[in-house]
Enzyme design. Structure first.
Site, PDB file in Angstrom:
ATOM      1  N   ASP A 351     -23.760 -10.553   2.407  1.00  8.67           N
ATOM      2  CA  ASP A 351     -24.110 -11.149   1.123  1.00  8.67           C
ATOM      3  C   ASP A 351     -22.870 -11.806   0.515  1.00  8.67           C
ATOM      4  O   ASP A 351     -21.783 -11.205   0.509  1.00  8.67           O
ATOM      5  CB  ASP A 351     -24.647 -10.052   0.201  1.00  8.67           C
ATOM      6  CG  ASP A 351     -24.978 -10.561  -1.185  1.00  8.67           C
ATOM      7  OD1 ASP A 351     -25.904 -11.377  -1.304  1.00  8.67           O
ATOM      8  OD2 ASP A 351     -24.301 -10.136  -2.143  1.00  8.67           O
ATOM      9  N   GLU A 387     -23.638 -15.263   4.509  1.00  6.92           N
ATOM     10  CA  GLU A 387     -24.208 -16.083   3.445  1.00  6.92           C
ATOM     11  C   GLU A 387     -23.028 -16.895   2.918  1.00  6.92           C
ATOM     12  O   GLU A 387     -22.195 -16.373   2.171  1.00  6.92           O
ATOM     13  CB  GLU A 387     -24.823 -15.230   2.343  1.00  6.92           C
ATOM     14  CG  GLU A 387     -25.483 -16.062   1.252  1.00  6.92           C
ATOM     15  CD  GLU A 387     -26.027 -15.221   0.113  1.00  6.92           C
ATOM     16  OE1 GLU A 387     -27.117 -15.539  -0.378  1.00  6.92           O
ATOM     17  OE2 GLU A 387     -25.352 -14.257  -0.301  1.00  6.92           O
TER      18      GLU A 387
END
Length: 690
Positions: A351, A387
């Site tokens: 993330d 990401e």
């Protein structure tokens, strides 16, 4: 002060951080470069009564350590860390706050939010510059000592799916299982439910190779959400980087996680974890003191260079983990290795992964984190997915990660949505369809580096993408101000569900167009759980706080066409697995790509902007002559309302067989086309050689 006469503490070792049982006792070691002293607090089995407070006797290489003989696995503990409370200089020590060990393998109890969790006196004008003396121990989860021998078992069979064959399935442990009638009620919402044979068999039946689980590291539910009757459903707020989220425990507790992983491995499916190392649940300077902030705030977090009281907030969550510090980087690496070697997972999706590549001067693809992970003999062999963005300066790095990484490709998502909505972005769509070579054909990277997705947990589901023009997040309690406003969606004439057969027909065709594009694009496809049967979140595009019917996958009472869409998705995945032309492995594989216009001739430069329709022929004459393997395919894409006639190229070579059409998803038999073909409006057709 508790009675300490029943416990002895010795020097111990600084080499292995955390609480480590050796068969005779437990060694405790915790990093803090700026503490004055550290106390180990032991608790009774209830976690409510502190039964001993032992000062760690040794300090070696910035690690405080001590060994407690005869202490057994299952013991509950926490830390109190002494040092300066000097926020202006980045230090926030307060021994009144019981702190969670960053290396704790298991946490016991929920976070019972209380003002005592804050190291400053609430309500003072200067707030965090004051000092609070209330004890937070009664309200804080306790760490539990784990017996490593109990985790040992015979080596399992890791699937080791090659990247070019990978099909990702993003899902949520509770969301996927909570309403599934095939799972026993006591296992729904748990790791055991996710690993139940019904779950595994279903995912296997789709053709999925790799399950990507949303965060399962330990996280608290945010106080502001609890106050509104909501919860942190997604879990992007980690506090325990080694501990599974107890929210998902079933009857077997922590062992249920490992059993889940083994169940998928036995079926030949990988388990990928979505991990959050970019920030923690401690928030900004006004946030609670739960662990890192009280252990060594100045080391664990990035602070403003000229105002160390405040945090650099490149994550948008209040703080940013300082992976430039060697001990913080070590913690992240140790955590990753633990989940691979002990918990047996097969890879990670990071993330806000750009954060991990940040050095003091900005993002660096050759930064310490990337260097450490790519030379690691364990981690360099698992799947690594970034990401590639954050909100900090220079934070958008799609295509900028090092070789060996896959990346979520939001340019793919946005372009594919725009194309099928009817925006004329044909040249960009062509690049996305064929693997985004403009982004990934560098430094020896492969087409699989592009993680292609049309939908993900954050945003509309596939059904909602073609059913809503606007987000509908009222249930989140933020007056519909949260979530993305630019969804590149279209409702085709009605907002939300409708009985209009014409609108529903267009929506169903568009779902097939999106899915066909996804699975026939070069790169690595990622399917959002439930999209294969038109799961809806009723227009909510930000279900982070919806531990409810909004975010849970509904398995019963599905809308008309849901089963047909699921079978169509299975067929797409099967075709992709069977045909190398649909899953390119190498940019230099001899693949021939020919773009052609409606007359069957080469697409001219001026024609890219003049027409939204696309025709492409993909050829691999050198492929082995195996039965059923295609050497030539033609794909025609028409995002327009009206049909378009195409002359197919190379008719003299025997014509083409119509294999698939999103306008006719249930073709009874392949049809040979000798000359022109009328491509229906809003459709994709796929041809192969006879």
């Amino acid at each position: 002060m508790p009675n300490v006469k029943d416990f002895e503490i010795r020097a111990g070792s600084a080499h292995q951080l955390g609480a480590n049982y050796d068969g005779s006792g437990v060694n405790f070691a915790i990093f803090s470069a700026h503490a004055d002293r550290v106390e180990l607090c032991l608790f009774d089995p209830s976690g409510q009564t502190e039964i001993a407070r032992l000062e760690l006797p040794e300090y070696t290489h910035e690690v405080w350590h001590g060994y407690v003989p005869d202490l057994q696995p299952g013991a509950l503990y926490g830390y109190r860390v002494y040092g300066p409370y000097d926020p202006e200089n980045g230090h926030r020590f307060n021994p009144n706050k019981l702190l969670i060990d960053p290396y704790a393998r298991e946490l016991v109890g929920e976070m019972d939010w209380n003002d005592a969790h804050f190291a400053y006196e609430m309500g003072n004008e200067e707030l965090d510059l004051s000092f609070d003396t209330r004890d937070s121990a009664p309200f804080t989860p306790k760490c539990r000592v784990i017996d490593p021998e109990a985790f040992k078992r015979e080596e399992g069979n890791r699937p080791e799916i090659a990247w070019p064959h990978t099909v990702l399935y993003e899902t949520h442990v509770k969301g996927f299982t909570q309403l599934n009638p095939a799972i026993p009620e006591n296992l729904r919402g748990t790791f055991e439910g996710m690993g139940h044979q019904a779950s595994v068999d279903y995912i296997k039946s789709l053709g999925i190779t790799s399950v990507e689980l949303m965060p399962v590291h330990w996280f608290p539910h945010d106080q502001h959400l609890l106050d509104k009757g909501l919860k942190n459903f997604w879990g992007y707020n980690t506090l325990g980087f080694f501990a599974p989220a107890t929210h998902y425990y079933g009857p077997n507790g922590i062992q249920g996680f490992r059993d889940m992983v083994r169940a998928y491995h036995d079926a030949g499916i990988e388990v990928i974890l979505d991990v959050v190392y970019n920030h923690t649940a401690e928030g900004n300077e006004l946030g609670p003191t739960l662990s890192f902030k009280g252990i060594d705030n100045f080391s664990y977090y990035r602070t403003m260079p000229d105002q160390h009281r405040y945090y650099i907030n490149d994550t948008g969550t209040g703080n940013t983990v300082n992976t430039s510090h060697p001990r913080v980087l070590q913690m992240v690496m140790d955590s990753l290795r633990y989940w691979v070697e002990v918990m047996e997972v097969d890879g990670f999706r990071f993330d806000l992964g750009t954060i991990l590549g940040r050095e003091p001067e900005g993002f660096d693809p050759r930064g310490g984190f990337f260097d450490a992970i790519m030379q690691d003999p364990v981690l360099s062999k698992v799947k690594l997915i970034g990401e590639p963005w954050d909100i900090g300066p220079g934070g958008y790095q799609v295509g900028g990660f090092p070789p060996g990484w896959g990346e979520w490709n939001d340019k793919y998502r946005d372009t594919v949505r725009e194309y099928w909505r009817g925006d004329n972005v044909s040249s960009d769509f062509a690049a996305r369809l064929l693997g985004s070579g403009d982004l990934y054909d560098t430094r020896g990277r492969r087409p699989w580096a592009s993680i292609n997705f049309v939908t993900a947990h954050d945003g509309f589901t596939l059904n909602d993408l073609v059913s809503y023009n606007e987000k509908h997040n009222e249930a989140n309690g933020e007056d519909n101000n949260d979530g993305h406003n630019d969804n590149r969606s279209y409702n085709y004439g009605a907002e939300g569900p409708t009985d209009d057969e014409g609108i529903n027909a267009v929506r169903e065709r568009q779902k097939r167009n999106f899915l066909t594009t996804l699975f026939f694009s070069h790169g690595t496809p990622m399917l959002l759980a439930g999209d294969e049967f038109a799961r809806s979140q009723m227009g909510n595009n930000n279900g982070y706080c919806q531990d409810s019917d909004i975010s849970w996958v509904h398995w019963e009472g599905l809308p008309p066409g849901a089963e047909a869409l699921r079978e169509y998705t299975r067929r797409l995945i099967q075709l992709r697995a069977a045909q190398p032309l649909l899953r390119r492995e190498n940019w230099r594989d001899g693949l021939e790509i020919h773009w052609f216009n409606t007359d069957g001739g080469p697409q001219q430069p001026e024609e890219w902007d003049a027409s939204a329709t696309l025709g492409v022929m993909i050829r691999r004459p050198d492929l082995e002559q195996e039965e059923g393997i295609w050497h030539d395919v033609v794909m025609l894409c028409n995002p327009l309302d009206e049909s378009v006639e195409y002359q197919l190229p190379f008719q003299e070579d025997g014509g083409w067989v119509l294999e698939l059409s999103t306008a006719e998803p249930e073709l009874e038999a392949p049809t040979t086309v000798e000359a022109a073909y009328q491509v229906p409006g809003r459709s994709i057709v796929l041809f192969r050689r006879p």
